[in-house]
Design an enzyme around this catalytic site. Sequence first.
Site, PDB file in Angstrom:
ATOM      1  N   GLY A  84      82.540  26.482  19.216  1.00 46.53           N
ATOM      2  CA  GLY A  84      82.406  26.177  17.638  1.00 46.53           C
ATOM      3  C   GLY A  84      81.839  24.937  17.158  1.00 46.53           C
ATOM      4  O   GLY A  84      81.377  24.976  15.899  1.00 46.53           O
ATOM      5  N   MET A  85      81.970  23.938  18.001  1.00 42.33           N
ATOM      6  CA  MET A  85      81.466  22.695  17.400  1.00 42.33           C
ATOM      7  C   MET A  85      80.172  22.205  17.862  1.00 42.33           C
ATOM      8  O   MET A  85      79.631  21.101  17.783  1.00 42.33           O
ATOM      9  CB  MET A  85      82.659  21.453  17.495  1.00 42.33           C
ATOM     10  N   ALA A  86      79.697  22.866  19.212  1.00 44.56           N
ATOM     11  CA  ALA A  86      78.793  22.185  19.946  1.00 44.56           C
ATOM     12  C   ALA A  86      78.091  23.056  20.918  1.00 44.56           C
ATOM     13  O   ALA A  86      78.597  23.922  21.387  1.00 44.56           O
ATOM     14  CB  ALA A  86      79.011  20.894  20.666  1.00 44.56           C
ATOM     15  N   THR A  87      76.972  22.886  21.285  1.00 48.35           N
ATOM     16  CA  THR A  87      76.169  23.631  22.290  1.00 48.35           C
ATOM     17  C   THR A  87      75.854  22.759  23.402  1.00 48.35           C
ATOM     18  O   THR A  87      75.283  21.358  23.360  1.00 48.35           O
ATOM     19  CB  THR A  87      74.812  24.092  21.734  1.00 48.35           C
ATOM     20  N   VAL A  88      75.856  23.037  24.759  1.00 44.40           N
ATOM     21  CA  VAL A  88      75.679  22.296  25.910  1.00 44.40           C
ATOM     22  C   VAL A  88      74.339  22.885  26.459  1.00 44.40           C
ATOM     23  O   VAL A  88      74.377  24.062  26.848  1.00 44.40           O
ATOM     24  CB  VAL A  88      76.843  22.319  26.928  1.00 44.40           C
ATOM     25  N   LYS A 103      74.983  17.699  25.337  1.00 39.65           N
ATOM     26  CA  LYS A 103      75.969  18.295  24.476  1.00 39.65           C
ATOM     27  C   LYS A 103      75.630  17.768  23.155  1.00 39.65           C
ATOM     28  O   LYS A 103      75.506  16.680  22.539  1.00 39.65           O
ATOM     29  CB  LYS A 103      77.450  17.776  24.593  1.00 39.65           C
ATOM     30  N   ASP A 193      92.569  19.847  24.178  1.00 42.77           N
ATOM     31  CA  ASP A 193      92.036  21.357  24.408  1.00 42.77           C
ATOM     32  C   ASP A 193      92.029  21.409  26.012  1.00 42.77           C
ATOM     33  O   ASP A 193      90.741  21.896  26.699  1.00 42.77           O
ATOM     34  CB  ASP A 193      90.445  21.563  23.653  1.00 42.77           C
TER      35      ASP A 193
END
Length: 580
Positions: A84-88, A103, A193
């Site tokens: 939801g907050m980042a793409t790797v 990231k 998390d």
Amino acid sequence: MERRRLPARSPPVTVSTRRPRTRVSCDSDRARRVRARDRTMGGEASADLESRWIREQVRERLFGEAEPVSVGRYALRAPLGRGGMATVYAATDPVLEREVAVKILHPRDAHDARRLLREGRALAAIAHPNVVAVHDAGVDGDCPYLVMEKVEGQTLDAYRRAQPDALWDVLDAVLGAGSGLAAAHGRGLVHRDVKPQNILVDARGVARLSDFGLTGAEPSGAPSTGTSVRLTVTGALLGTPAYMSPEQLDGLPADPRSDQFALCVTLYECVCGARPFDGETPAAIRAAIAAGAPDAPEDAPSWLLDLIARGLREDPEERYPSVDALLSAIAARRESVRKTEHAMLSIDRLSRAFADRAEDPERLLSRVATCREELRDALADWPDNPEAQDVDARLAALGAAIEREHDPTVGDGYKAVWGAVIAVLWVAAYAAFAWGDASGAWPIDNRELTVFFGVFLALNLFVTYGPGREIHRENDPGRKLSLITTAAYAGDLLAAAVGWALDADVAMTLASVHVVAGAIWGAAAIGVDRRVAVLSVVTALGGAVMALFPAWCFEIAAVVATLGIGGFAYAMRPRKRDLS
């Protein structure tokens, strides 16, 4: 109103053997439109980057060439995961020529970008083998990014599914990640998390804690499926509800004990195959926590579940003081269980060796003592270990049985009483022989001696396999002594029978009987029990004296019986033993 902008980083190093790379400029008109759209939709500042990467992939498939898409100096190759907050992305560092993971944040505001950079600096300071290493961090235009090591492996979820019967290997991975988590706590970081998707396991089984879903074996980055809540909630709740602590679900700040709760949820899931608290919504999960953990499967290790249960307490104050304390408790009990299992295997082998008489008793007793010492260590690690207590009791019983089997003092009371009875009978018989021979009322010849020794041989066999059968059966020295006693009486009978057959002088026959018996008892003294040496010496000397004074043979035989067999009975008397 002028929009705040983070300072741009220094010009990137460009290394390429192909056409110049197309850099993503977040300052372009198109990028500004994308960012405005993304902020309206909730924030995905890297949408332009993703669309360009997709377009270049299509171009490469159609025309066989594509312009590299890069952030900073890192050439992006393929997405590894998206949250939801980042793409790797999997990427290449052309300067150091290594594979990395980049990231890229989807910032909603400048605070998100600063938080990513603070996270990168903090993680870089951990330098722990169970934490994904951070190599670089920066901002390319308005795109904050973090460069990390690329772990060639799989998430803990996939690792667990790939080997459902390798519980300890999976637990080793979780505990390794827990060690990394403790190191992060030591640097003042709270993960918030912790979950199986954020624990990466490489090909060697080494786990690394990560803050994103980096799945090298699953390049599609598809999220896990299931009926329960798994997606990360952004906004008020930072984390994954299914693994959140109750205080996080209540909207309270997270601390290291919150991470401990999430780690214990992960441990429980690995042990039992399901999470302890489940629900379709955060509220349902919070209610499940309040209701308490469900009953665990019967085949799950109860000792481990007891430890996990403390980390799953609703009240943070009732949990372990730290993740290190949790890991230490698990390690201590696990070592106790390992030592107990080793002792259980050992006792089976020792019991078989004892039953088969396949090993020297002293060596067996030494092995039993070593095994019990290991169990003492196991009980020191976990004093209430019920299996260790049971195995220790079994080893004590086995040691007692081995000692009883090979202790020459076993049955001393029986031996002393029987020796005294024999002494009285022999003295009475020889006194009767002496009176009968001297008075002429009952002349004794070799035939009477042969019958006499035959009667005593039969009496010995009766006692040995009658009242004394337990000693004969359960004690090796007692068994050997019984056999030697039988051999001595048989030798007496044979010597008397030879004298009868040769019509030898009665005194010489009786002397030879005593010499033979003395020799046999001497063998017993050397090989079985040195306490019968008195009987051997007195009997043999008595035989020699009889040969010198044949007229007094029966009187001498009575004295020999008194001193020899009486001395044997005295030597066999029961005495207190130091059992310390």
